[in-house]
Design a protein around this motif. Structure first.
Motif, PDB file in Angstrom:
ATOM      1  N   LEU A  90       0.829  -1.205   0.000  1.00  0.00           N
ATOM      2  CA  LEU A  90       0.000   0.000   0.000  1.00  0.00           C
ATOM      3  C   LEU A  90       0.865   1.257   0.000  1.00  0.00           C
ATOM      4  N   GLU A  91       1.912   1.253   0.821  1.00  0.00           N
ATOM      5  CA  GLU A  91       2.807   2.418   0.883  1.00  0.00           C
ATOM      6  C   GLU A  91       3.541   2.626  -0.434  1.00  0.00           C
ATOM      7  N   SER A  92       3.991   1.547  -1.058  1.00  0.00           N
ATOM      8  CA  SER A  92       4.740   1.686  -2.307  1.00  0.00           C
ATOM      9  C   SER A  92       3.856   2.218  -3.435  1.00  0.00           C
ATOM     10  N   ASN A  93       2.541   1.968  -3.365  1.00  0.00           N
ATOM     11  CA  ASN A  93       1.614   2.470  -4.383  1.00  0.00           C
ATOM     12  C   ASN A  93       0.955   3.786  -3.980  1.00  0.00           C
ATOM     13  N   GLY A  94       1.338   4.324  -2.828  1.00  0.00           N
ATOM     14  CA  GLY A  94       0.798   5.604  -2.383  1.00  0.00           C
ATOM     15  C   GLY A  94      -0.665   5.536  -2.000  1.00  0.00           C
ATOM     16  N   ILE A  95      -1.112   4.410  -1.498  1.00  0.00           N
ATOM     17  CA  ILE A  95      -2.516   4.236  -1.119  1.00  0.00           C
ATOM     18  C   ILE A  95      -2.634   4.389   0.389  1.00  0.00           C
ATOM     19  N   GLY A  96      -3.559   5.247   0.826  1.00  0.00           N
ATOM     20  CA  GLY A  96      -3.837   5.406   2.242  1.00  0.00           C
ATOM     21  C   GLY A  96      -2.702   6.061   3.001  1.00  0.00           C
ATOM     22  N   ARG A  97      -2.829   6.012   4.300  1.00  0.00           N
ATOM     23  CA  ARG A  97      -1.797   6.531   5.198  1.00  0.00           C
ATOM     24  C   ARG A  97      -1.844   5.687   6.462  1.00  0.00           C
ATOM     25  N   PRO A  98      -0.851   5.794   7.326  1.00  0.00           N
ATOM     26  CA  PRO A  98      -0.788   4.895   8.490  1.00  0.00           C
ATOM     27  C   PRO A  98      -2.056   4.843   9.337  1.00  0.00           C
ATOM     28  N   SER A  99      -2.779   5.939   9.437  1.00  0.00           N
ATOM     29  CA  SER A  99      -3.993   5.922  10.269  1.00  0.00           C
ATOM     30  C   SER A  99      -5.090   5.052   9.647  1.00  0.00           C
ATOM     31  N   THR A 100      -5.075   4.863   8.332  1.00  0.00           N
ATOM     32  CA  THR A 100      -6.109   4.032   7.699  1.00  0.00           C
ATOM     33  C   THR A 100      -5.705   2.564   7.630  1.00  0.00           C
ATOM     34  N   TYR A 101      -4.435   2.261   7.821  1.00  0.00           N
ATOM     35  CA  TYR A 101      -3.999   0.874   7.735  1.00  0.00           C
ATOM     36  C   TYR A 101      -4.628   0.018   8.836  1.00  0.00           C
TER      37      TYR A 101
END
Length: 108
Positions: A90-101
């Protein structure tokens, strides 16, 4: 740039009840591949063969056997995501942020 034009040839060789298939691709027009830098060494197998099909084969031509190399290949499905591998993807594709994980992980 214009697309490359390729010609694919497939050969079926029958011997008793067995059928061996081989295919090869020839470049008719380079197109974008003229500037695409791909190592030629990537297309050469362990035995030094480049995978090219011989020119001049005809239908129902009798072929001589040089060698049979019994190889069996299986494909594996991609591994399932773990929590950490999913977050990394998710991080590598720029999806979401830590609060949504955290919300995503709870739903799994």
């Amino acid at each position: 740039m214009e697309s490359a034009r390729l010609e694919t040839t497939t050969i079926s060789i029958s011997a008793d009840e067995y059928v061996f298939k081989s295919s090869g691709t020839a470049i008719l027009f380079d197109g974008f591949m003229a500037i695409y830098d791909e190592d030629i060494e990537d297309n050469i197998d362990q035995n030094g063969n480049n995978g090219l099909i011989p020119v001049g084969l005809t239908i129902n031509q009798m072929l001589g056997l040089k060698e049979i190399i019994p190889n069996q290949h299986f494909t594996k499905p991609p591994a399932r995501f773990t929590e950490s591998s999913l977050i990394k993807e998710l991080e590598s594709n720029g999806i979401g942020r830590p609060s949504t994980y955290a919300m995503i992980m709870v739903q799994l």
